[in-house]
Design an enzyme around this catalytic site. Structure first.
Site, mmCIF file in Angstrom:
data_model
loop_
_atom_site.group_PDB
_atom_site.id
_atom_site.type_symbol
_atom_site.label_atom_id
_atom_site.label_comp_id
_atom_site.label_asym_id
_atom_site.label_seq_id
_atom_site.Cartn_x
_atom_site.Cartn_y
_atom_site.Cartn_z
ATOM 1 N N CYS A 196 0.836 -1.214 0.000
ATOM 2 C CA CYS A 196 0.000 0.000 0.000
ATOM 3 C C CYS A 196 0.862 1.252 0.000
ATOM 4 C CB CYS A 196 -0.924 -0.015 1.217
ATOM 5 S SG CYS A 196 -1.947 1.464 1.369
ATOM 6 N N CYS B 253 -0.530 4.059 2.354
ATOM 7 C CA CYS B 253 -0.247 3.811 3.767
ATOM 8 C C CYS B 253 1.216 4.081 4.103
ATOM 9 C CB CYS B 253 -0.564 2.360 4.136
ATOM 10 S SG CYS B 253 -2.164 1.757 3.587
ATOM 11 N N ASP B 254 2.123 3.590 3.261
ATOM 12 C CA ASP B 254 3.531 3.511 3.649
ATOM 13 C C ASP B 254 4.475 4.385 2.843
ATOM 14 O OD1 ASP B 254 2.808 1.601 5.550
ATOM 15 O OD2 ASP B 254 3.025 -0.046 4.127
#
Length: 284
Positions: A133, A136-137
């Site tokens: 992701c 997300c990251d």
């Protein structure tokens, strides 16, 4: 057999959110989760885009708080894996590895899992440099060098997003061409940070405490190459957790549950929420 007003299958963010609302409505509710509540979020090292936590929070801590909030209102959590269901019965019956469960209404929140390559190091470094992701990251890899595996539309879209943060991207595709939409390919080819390598497969992900390098191999050559990277993003698709639902209700061509805007499925009294649904965005 106890007949619940509602059974929620799946203990990720969607399932726990549904549990908070249902328990506060004083329904008799059970949440069935095969492992521990939390879902994929538990494996996310740090989350900075979830509202209410200005300094961020670890995925595990966020899900501990969600579970505690649901339990506070009387949620009953059952550890089992549902393997079959009679959704047309009255009451509806869910069949698990450890027993059967009856209810008037079902919410399916079983989520989906990123498809894994199952190469050495992938599982060991998940959350420690291996990610599925970019949203997300991505910020954790600011000014770092990363590898992207997968030349479909998702791989290209996520790579373009990553260019906001990373220093460089090596994108590997095992085929001799990209499968992404042409307009995405055009954008990727114009992006200086993205270096596309075709006909190359990932052999292993290497490191000690975190990702330090990858080993790749050209499909026409037996000669491996080790490349230093700080992270590996894998986008080869997702698998919805709906095996036990095939033939029970309306699924799309890839197995996701079709719903309307009220989360109703094709079967009366059965709803779906979260990543198991047919939809375009998958976030907490």
């Amino acid at each position: 057999m106890t007949v619940y007003d509602l059974i929620i299958v799946g203990g990720g963010p969607a399932g726990l959110t549904a549990a908070v609302y249902a328990c506060r409505a004083r329904l008799k509710v059970a949440l069935i989760e095969k492992l521990m509540p939390g879902g994929q979020v538990v494996s996310t090292e740090w989350i900075e885009n979830y509202p209410g936590f200005k300094d961020g929070i670890s995925g595990a801590d966020l899900m501990v708080q969600m579970e505690a909030q649901a339990r506070r209102f009387g949620l009953e959590v059952l550890n089992d894996e549902i393997i079959d269901a009679d959704l047309q019965a009255c009451p509806k019956v869910l069949r698990g590895q450890g027993g059967n469960y009856a209810c008037k209404t079902v919410i399916l929140a079983t989520g989906s899992n990123p498809k894994a390559l199952n190469v050495p190091g992938e599982k060991e470094f998940k959350g420690k440099g291996v990610s599925y992701c970019a949203t997300c990251d991505g910020p954790f890899f600011r000014d770092k060098d990363v590898a992207v595996i997968g030349g479909g539309s998702s791989g290209i879209q996520e790579s373009l997003y990553l260019t906001r943060f990373v220093r460089s991207i090596r994108l590997y595709e095992i085929l001799d061409h990209l499968n992404a939409e042409k307009i995405l390919q055009e954008r990727a080819n114009k992006e200086a940070k993205i270096n596309i390598r075709l006909e190359t497969k990932l052999v292993s992900i290497n490191g000690s405490q975190k990702v330090e390098s990858i080993t790749v191999k050209h499909v026409r050559s037996a000669e491996p190459e080790t490349v230093k990277v700080n992270g590996v993003f894998i986008w080869i698709g997702f698998d919805p957790n709906t095996v036990f639902l095939k033939g029970k209700l309306d699924l799309d061509g890839t197995g996701y549950v079709r719903t309307n805007e009220e989360m109703r499925t094709s079967v009366h009294g059965v709803y779906a929420a979260g990543d198991v649904r047919h939809k375009s965005v998958r976030q907490i």
